[in-house]
Design a protein around this motif. Structure first.
Motif, PDB file in Angstrom:
ATOM      1  N   PHE A 163       0.900  -1.212  -0.121  1.00 19.76           N
ATOM      2  CA  PHE A 163      -0.212  -0.045   0.100  1.00 19.76           C
ATOM      3  C   PHE A 163       0.939   1.305   0.017  1.00 19.76           C
ATOM      4  O   PHE A 163       0.665   2.305  -0.797  1.00 19.76           O
ATOM      5  N   GLY A 164       1.943   1.097   0.841  1.00 20.77           N
ATOM      6  CA  GLY A 164       2.784   2.463   0.748  1.00 20.77           C
ATOM      7  C   GLY A 164       3.331   2.616  -0.767  1.00 20.77           C
ATOM      8  O   GLY A 164       3.801   3.740  -0.977  1.00 20.77           O
ATOM      9  N   ALA A 165       3.838   1.371  -1.243  1.00 21.13           N
ATOM     10  CA  ALA A 165       4.342   1.716  -2.654  1.00 21.13           C
ATOM     11  C   ALA A 165       3.326   2.116  -3.558  1.00 21.13           C
ATOM     12  O   ALA A 165       3.726   3.019  -4.490  1.00 21.13           O
ATOM     13  N   GLY A 166       2.048   1.783  -3.407  1.00 19.09           N
ATOM     14  CA  GLY A 166       0.964   2.168  -4.264  1.00 19.09           C
ATOM     15  C   GLY A 166       0.826   3.805  -4.148  1.00 19.09           C
ATOM     16  O   GLY A 166       0.551   4.541  -5.029  1.00 19.09           O
ATOM     17  N   LEU A 167       0.836   4.103  -2.846  1.00 18.99           N
ATOM     18  CA  LEU A 167       0.442   5.341  -2.488  1.00 18.99           C
ATOM     19  C   LEU A 167       1.521   6.494  -3.019  1.00 18.99           C
ATOM     20  O   LEU A 167       1.445   7.521  -3.562  1.00 18.99           O
ATOM     21  N   ILE A 168       2.805   6.050  -2.911  1.00 22.50           N
ATOM     22  CA  ILE A 168       4.012   7.075  -3.106  1.00 22.50           C
ATOM     23  C   ILE A 168       4.027   7.104  -4.814  1.00 22.50           C
ATOM     24  O   ILE A 168       4.206   8.119  -5.374  1.00 22.50           O
ATOM     25  N   LYS A 169       3.366   6.046  -5.504  1.00 26.05           N
ATOM     26  CA  LYS A 169       3.208   6.303  -7.083  1.00 26.05           C
ATOM     27  C   LYS A 169       2.111   7.422  -7.130  1.00 26.05           C
ATOM     28  O   LYS A 169       2.357   8.057  -8.178  1.00 26.05           O
ATOM     29  N   MET A 170       1.196   7.080  -6.581  1.00 28.42           N
ATOM     30  CA  MET A 170      -0.080   8.142  -7.094  1.00 28.42           C
ATOM     31  C   MET A 170       0.026   9.337  -6.723  1.00 28.42           C
ATOM     32  O   MET A 170      -0.259  10.444  -7.156  1.00 28.42           O
ATOM     33  N   ILE A 312      -0.487   8.600   5.475  1.00 30.04           N
ATOM     34  CA  ILE A 312      -1.924   9.463   5.493  1.00 30.04           C
ATOM     35  C   ILE A 312      -1.211  10.683   5.093  1.00 30.04           C
ATOM     36  O   ILE A 312      -1.995  11.681   4.786  1.00 30.04           O
ATOM     37  N   SER A 313       0.066  11.016   5.196  1.00 36.11           N
ATOM     38  CA  SER A 313       0.444  12.223   4.909  1.00 36.11           C
ATOM     39  C   SER A 313       0.731  12.616   3.311  1.00 36.11           C
ATOM     40  O   SER A 313       0.901  11.772   2.815  1.00 36.11           O
ATOM     41  N   HIS A 314       0.317  13.763   3.159  1.00 36.93           N
ATOM     42  CA  HIS A 314       0.542  14.019   1.667  1.00 36.93           C
ATOM     43  C   HIS A 314       2.137  14.255   1.410  1.00 36.93           C
ATOM     44  O   HIS A 314       2.746  14.467   0.056  1.00 36.93           O
ATOM     45  N   ARG A 315       3.111  14.378   2.558  1.00 38.06           N
ATOM     46  CA  ARG A 315       4.579  14.383   2.311  1.00 38.06           C
ATOM     47  C   ARG A 315       4.875  12.972   2.618  1.00 38.06           C
ATOM     48  O   ARG A 315       6.018  12.905   3.338  1.00 38.06           O
ATOM     49  N   GLN A 316       4.425  12.176   2.093  1.00 39.48           N
ATOM     50  CA  GLN A 316       4.759  10.817   2.441  1.00 39.48           C
ATOM     51  C   GLN A 316       6.339  10.290   2.085  1.00 39.48           C
ATOM     52  O   GLN A 316       6.917  10.694   0.862  1.00 39.48           O
ATOM     53  N   LEU A 317       6.980   9.900   3.222  1.00 41.01           N
ATOM     54  CA  LEU A 317       8.427   9.632   2.979  1.00 41.01           C
ATOM     55  C   LEU A 317       8.460   8.146   2.259  1.00 41.01           C
ATOM     56  O   LEU A 317       7.598   7.370   2.673  1.00 41.01           O
ATOM     57  N   MET A 318       9.506   7.776   1.590  1.00 43.81           N
ATOM     58  CA  MET A 318       9.849   6.501   0.908  1.00 43.81           C
ATOM     59  C   MET A 318      10.897   5.868   1.613  1.00 43.81           C
ATOM     60  O   MET A 318      11.960   6.424   1.281  1.00 43.81           O
ATOM     61  N   ASN A 319      10.668   4.662   2.176  1.00 38.88           N
ATOM     62  CA  ASN A 319      11.626   3.655   2.679  1.00 38.88           C
ATOM     63  C   ASN A 319      12.379   4.586   3.731  1.00 38.88           C
ATOM     64  O   ASN A 319      13.367   4.807   3.764  1.00 38.88           O
ATOM     65  N   ALA A 320      11.558   4.831   4.553  1.00 36.21           N
ATOM     66  CA  ALA A 320      12.101   5.440   5.923  1.00 36.21           C
ATOM     67  C   ALA A 320      12.153   4.720   7.189  1.00 36.21           C
ATOM     68  O   ALA A 320      11.096   3.860   7.306  1.00 36.21           O
ATOM     69  N   SER A 321      13.146   4.624   8.005  1.00 38.31           N
ATOM     70  CA  SER A 321      12.982   4.003   9.339  1.00 38.31           C
ATOM     71  C   SER A 321      12.796   4.838  10.393  1.00 38.31           C
ATOM     72  O   SER A 321      13.402   6.125  10.403  1.00 38.31           O
ATOM     73  N   PHE A 322      11.911   4.760  11.328  1.00 42.56           N
ATOM     74  CA  PHE A 322      11.670   5.669  12.308  1.00 42.56           C
ATOM     75  C   PHE A 322      12.480   5.532  13.683  1.00 42.56           C
ATOM     76  O   PHE A 322      12.279   6.165  14.762  1.00 42.56           O
ATOM     77  N   ASN A 323      13.311   4.583  13.638  1.00 45.13           N
ATOM     78  CA  ASN A 323      13.967   4.105  14.891  1.00 45.13           C
ATOM     79  C   ASN A 323      15.302   3.144  14.149  1.00 45.13           C
ATOM     80  O   ASN A 323      15.325   2.753  13.234  1.00 45.13           O
ATOM     81  N   PRO A 324      16.297   3.434  15.013  1.00 43.66           N
ATOM     82  CA  PRO A 324      17.716   2.883  14.706  1.00 43.66           C
ATOM     83  C   PRO A 324      17.491   1.369  14.559  1.00 43.66           C
ATOM     84  O   PRO A 324      18.605   0.759  14.004  1.00 43.66           O
ATOM     85  N   TRP A 325      16.681   0.619  15.198  1.00 45.30           N
ATOM     86  CA  TRP A 325      16.743  -0.787  14.960  1.00 45.30           C
ATOM     87  C   TRP A 325      15.740  -1.255  13.958  1.00 45.30           C
ATOM     88  O   TRP A 325      15.709  -2.522  13.615  1.00 45.30           O
ATOM     89  N   HIS A 326      15.387  -0.536  12.860  1.00 46.09           N
ATOM     90  CA  HIS A 326      14.849  -0.765  11.743  1.00 46.09           C
ATOM     91  C   HIS A 326      13.418  -1.583  12.148  1.00 46.09           C
ATOM     92  O   HIS A 326      13.165  -2.454  11.337  1.00 46.09           O
ATOM     93  N   LEU A 327      12.771  -1.001  12.933  1.00 43.66           N
ATOM     94  CA  LEU A 327      11.324  -1.979  13.377  1.00 43.66           C
ATOM     95  C   LEU A 327      10.113  -1.099  12.789  1.00 43.66           C
ATOM     96  O   LEU A 327      10.400   0.226  12.991  1.00 43.66           O
ATOM     97  N   VAL A 328       9.405  -1.646  12.274  1.00 45.39           N
ATOM     98  CA  VAL A 328       8.105  -0.958  11.851  1.00 45.39           C
ATOM     99  C   VAL A 328       8.450   0.070  10.898  1.00 45.39           C
ATOM    100  O   VAL A 328       8.343   1.322  11.303  1.00 45.39           O
ATOM    101  N   ASN A 329       8.855  -0.123   9.836  1.00 45.79           N
ATOM    102  CA  ASN A 329       9.124   1.174   8.738  1.00 45.79           C
ATOM    103  C   ASN A 329       8.051   1.543   7.824  1.00 45.79           C
ATOM    104  O   ASN A 329       7.194   0.975   7.832  1.00 45.79           O
ATOM    105  N   THR A 330       8.504   2.447   6.903  1.00 39.71           N
ATOM    106  CA  THR A 330       7.729   2.692   5.925  1.00 39.71           C
ATOM    107  C   THR A 330       8.319   2.387   4.447  1.00 39.71           C
ATOM    108  O   THR A 330       9.488   2.633   4.720  1.00 39.71           O
ATOM    109  N   TYR A 331       7.585   1.910   3.603  1.00 35.30           N
ATOM    110  CA  TYR A 331       8.131   1.348   2.311  1.00 35.30           C
ATOM    111  C   TYR A 331       7.520   2.228   1.071  1.00 35.30           C
ATOM    112  O   TYR A 331       6.636   2.662   1.108  1.00 35.30           O
ATOM    113  N   GLY A 332       8.343   1.921   0.069  1.00 35.94           N
ATOM    114  CA  GLY A 332       7.687   2.502  -1.336  1.00 35.94           C
ATOM    115  C   GLY A 332       8.957   2.509  -2.371  1.00 35.94           C
ATOM    116  O   GLY A 332      10.191   2.394  -1.933  1.00 35.94           O
ATOM    117  N   ALA A 333       8.436   2.602  -3.482  1.00 34.51           N
ATOM    118  CA  ALA A 333       9.576   2.652  -4.734  1.00 34.51           C
ATOM    119  C   ALA A 333       9.118   3.380  -5.902  1.00 34.51           C
ATOM    120  O   ALA A 333       7.851   3.411  -6.087  1.00 34.51           O
TER     121      ALA A 333
END
Length: 477
Positions: A163-170, A312-333
């Protein structure tokens, strides 16, 4: 504890773990083969220098305890060995605590590499492997029942991936909205594969169908993962077929295979009836294991706040980690698709004095396009890190600022470790005197050009990327 157990998923869980072990194996082998020239003590971006200014809090890694090339190799080979024994099923037969320890060790080892890997490891599939690998620690062994909570967390990860990959494209490039991105993508993707030329030459109406199908798979189908069976299994099956299409059309390291491995965990055993043997169901659920699973589930739910906010942000980040342990990240391409393909071509000469008649010999990389008559190869899921960074460098020299001069210096020295990253060294006897880099525009040949010349590419010079330099000049910089 019937409410804890997911009955009918024993084979899906087993295939998920074996598939993940195979990807871990590839990832650790990639580290073993490439770390010395890229990150070693005499590499392009030495880990030892990085650690001088890196804190454990921001970059948790075992290498804060000690770094040497031998120590890195020992850790990476340990990862290879543990991945291999897990792949053949030995880890799954261990007692539950030992099984969990093996999976946790794999995760810690790879986290330690990624967090000191700098730009060579700044890819979304690194975080994806780590997030999946962390959940695998709690997936149980052959003697424990499949835990619903972990299977649902794997679906949640797959949902965010697609879903993150789809949103980043649209939200990104307009060509995704007007269905024209595949007019360019197969030709301009980072590392085309053996069939990419053929995909590019498909009729444009099929390219538009491909894009529309991608939107359906990434923006609609993911919601089916949380529906009852067989809908969830059908949704996962659609994703598997789509990912296999992507595997055939290009080289994206283990990204597509990770999506397939996650999707397999959604498939119930009855999907495999008559094709594969179904392992016997186990009902073992030790209380300590149950408590640990629910603690991890609570942790993932809390950490999901940041990826959901990003989705849900219009400034969606692509392939971001929100903690240094890389747990529960966001994706997109591919939020943006390049329309033109540029390649940096590196050449050397043994001439002591440059003239218009100087003969320049070209270095060939293993994966990225160079010789126009060489067909693109299949390398994924193996990751050719230098080749990928060369693609980024062709887009903007800023991507290569930290390492390109050091790379050229290594070529001017005929450094054996660096040369192992390449397909062809035109100066096997003695190093070149000068090296230069030129930017070319590449495009796939037409069918007629391909028949007439045998070439897969046509290229035209764009301009200078790096003027001719010699080792002494670089040493003074």
């Amino acid at each position: 504890m019937d409410w804890f157990v997911a009955e009918g998923y024993s084979l899906g869980r087993l295939l998920f773990k074996e598939g993940l072990a195979a990807i871990y194996l590839v990832a650790f082998l990639s580290a073993v083969n490439q770390f010395r020239p890229l990150l070693g003590s005499d590499g392009l971006l030495p880990i030892s220098l990085f650690l001088r200014n890196a804190s454990f809090r921001r970059h948790p890694s075992l290498f804060h305890l000690h770094y040497s090339d031998r120590y890195f190799a020992a850790l990476a080979w340990t990862g290879v060995a543990l991945s291999a024994v897990t792949l053949v099923g030995l880890t799954d037969r261990l007692p539950l605590p030992a099984c969990m320890l093996v999976w946790l060790t794999l995760w810690v080892l790879y986290l330690s590499i990624v967090n000191v890997g700098q730009t060579w490891y700044a890819f979304g599939w690194e975080s994806l492997l780590l997030e999946t690998g962390f959940l695998a620690v709690f997936a149980g062994n052959a003697d424990t029942a499949s835990p619903w909570a972990i299977l649902l967390l794997l679906r949640w990860l797959l949902f965010r991936l697609e879903f993150g990959a789809g949103l980043i494209k649209m939200r990104g490039d307009s060509c995704w909205r007007d269905l024209t991105c595949l007019y360019y993508h197969h030709e301009t993707q980072p590392m085309p594969g053996p069939l990419s030329w053929h995909f590019h030459r498909l009729p444009r109406v099929l390219h538009r169908v491909e894009v529309a199908g991608n939107h359906i798979t990434q923006l609609i189908v993911p919601f089916g993962l949380f529906a009852p069976q067989p809908i969830a299994g059908i949704a996962a099956g659609i994703m598997i077929v789509t990912q296999l299409w992507l595997v055939a059309s290009g080289n994206f390291s283990w990204l597509n295979w990770m999506a397939i491995v996650l999707a397999v965990s959604v498939l119930p055993d009855r999907f495999f009836a008559g094709v594969l043997a179904i392992p016997a169901e186990s009902g073992s659920t030790p209380p300590a294991y149950v408590g640990t699973v629910f603690a991890v589930t609570a942790l993932v739910l809390v950490l999901s706040y940041w990826p959901v906010r990003n989705l849900i942000s219009h400034r969606q980040l692509m392939n971001a980690s929100f903690n240094p342990w890389h747990l529960v990240n966001t994706y997109g391409a591919f939020g943006h698709v390049t329309r033109l393909r540029h390649e940096v071509i590196v050449e050397g000469t043994v001439d002591e004095h440059l003239t218009p008649d100087t003969i320049w010999e070209e270095y060939e990389f293993k994966g990225k396009p160079g010789d126009v008559r060489r067909r693109p190869g299949q390398f994924a899921p193996y990751h050719l890190r230098l080749d990928w960074l060369m693609w980024f460098a062709a887009i903007s020299p800023s991507y290569a600022r930290a390492w390109f001069a050091a790379f050229i210096a290594k070529l001017l020295e005929n450094d054996p470790a660096t040369l192992k990253l390449l397909r062809r060294n035109p100066f096997p006897a003695a190093p070149p005197v000068f090296i230069r880099a030129t930017l070319y525009r590449y495009r796939f040949t037409t069918r007629a050009e391909r028949r007439a010349t045998g070439a897969w590419w046509e290229r035209a010079e764009v301009g200078e990327f790096l003027p001719p330099v010699r080792l002494a000049w670089l040493s003074r910089r």
